[in-house]
Design a protein around this motif. Sequence first.
Motif: not given
Length: 451
Positions: A331-348
């Motif tokens: 669950p912690d990793t899933v939440a962290d991936v969601i954080n990454f997809l939401t907040n990372n500029g390169e992903v954006g």
Amino acid sequence: MPVVRQQLDRLGADPGRRRLLSALLGAPLLASGGLAGCSDDAASSTQDGPVELSVFWWGGTKRAELTEKALRLYSNRNPRVTFRVTWQGADGYYDRLATQAGGGNVPDLIQIDDAMLTEYTQRQVILDLTDHHLDLRGLPEGLIRYGTVEGRTMAVAAGQTHAVVVFNRDLLRELHMPEPRAGMTWADYISWATQVTEASDRRVAGTMDGSGDYRALWLWLRSQGGEFYRGNQLGFGADELIAWFELWQRARRGRATPSAALVEQADSGEPARQLVVNGVTAASFAWSHQLPELQRLTESELGIVGFPGPPGAQWARASMYWAGFRGTRHPDTVADVINFLTNNGEVGAVLGHERGLNASAAVRRYAEGSITDPAQRRAAVFGASIADLLGPAPAPPPQGHAKVRTLLVTAAERIRVKRDGTREATARFLSQAIAALAAVSTGGQPGAGRW
């Protein structure tokens, strides 16, 4: 058909861009929200060994290409985490997900929309993210609220969208007709559509028939101070629905809309069946984030404008969400991936506005210059133009919303083919919709055999 891909290869980012981003993304972006990399929780959650997360979403090949690239960026930063992805078209997506839920083998990370968010929450299928250190500071307050159910954060917007009128700009120029304008009343919009039909010598109709479109009804209700739902019940009664159906009856009499058979083609909501891209109408109703896909389906230039009525009837709406499976082992990793997809500029920058405007305003600003697709840029300009005019977000639709949507389409279709009058169709819809919502609130589940 579902497309299943095993563990993603790790493709490195461009080295020069990565060095630049390390300076930009290595620290939080002041108080406006983080253009952050991965959180400390991600590092600690993956120290014990390899983690493979399964991911499932709906969409086309372009979405798949971009999403897989974004997930590779996460693996570059977290080498112990890999992904096994599956994706497919929207048709049948929830049937497949329901089958997986029935067997207790839902993928770790899934894409979901507001039609199913409350239902999957109350069925205890998706992970409660409230206490998993999500960074939502960059999201509009209304967009955060639209991912909460009963005060708990159950999903995070993968993008922001708005209900729009998509129109064929080239056709209107050819007919010497004005484009639909922001803030038109519904009566003005139908009058405009009637004039388009006449100007084309009835070769095309001015607009799709929106009588069975729940988002159109919802915004029409909000423009008059109403709501589609009040808690777990319908927020409108017979008088409002009869007035709505009669509005579209007048549109049909004026030939503002095409024949019933053609309208039913578009009721599925599939972009390829939208009448504006098939040359049947000059305008259709869609979501703003669908503009790039719709544009790829036609050689004519498409434009967008907000739905008729005041812009304040709209709200910061999730085009779709990222959610985790309640039974995931990570669950912690899933939440962290969601954080990454939401907040990372390169992903954006990678994802652009393929799922809608970037949910984070900070990421949106960072990625703005990297978006080159003209249709995505038009959708972004529209989103910016309406941002300060939006009204308050309602709660996500209650469990049973998907059934109510289907009942509305059925009622509208019965009126179109003259099987029912407006009052008869309204009475049947209200009876069945109220029963459907009552059944799920008391534990009975229409269609529960799918689980």
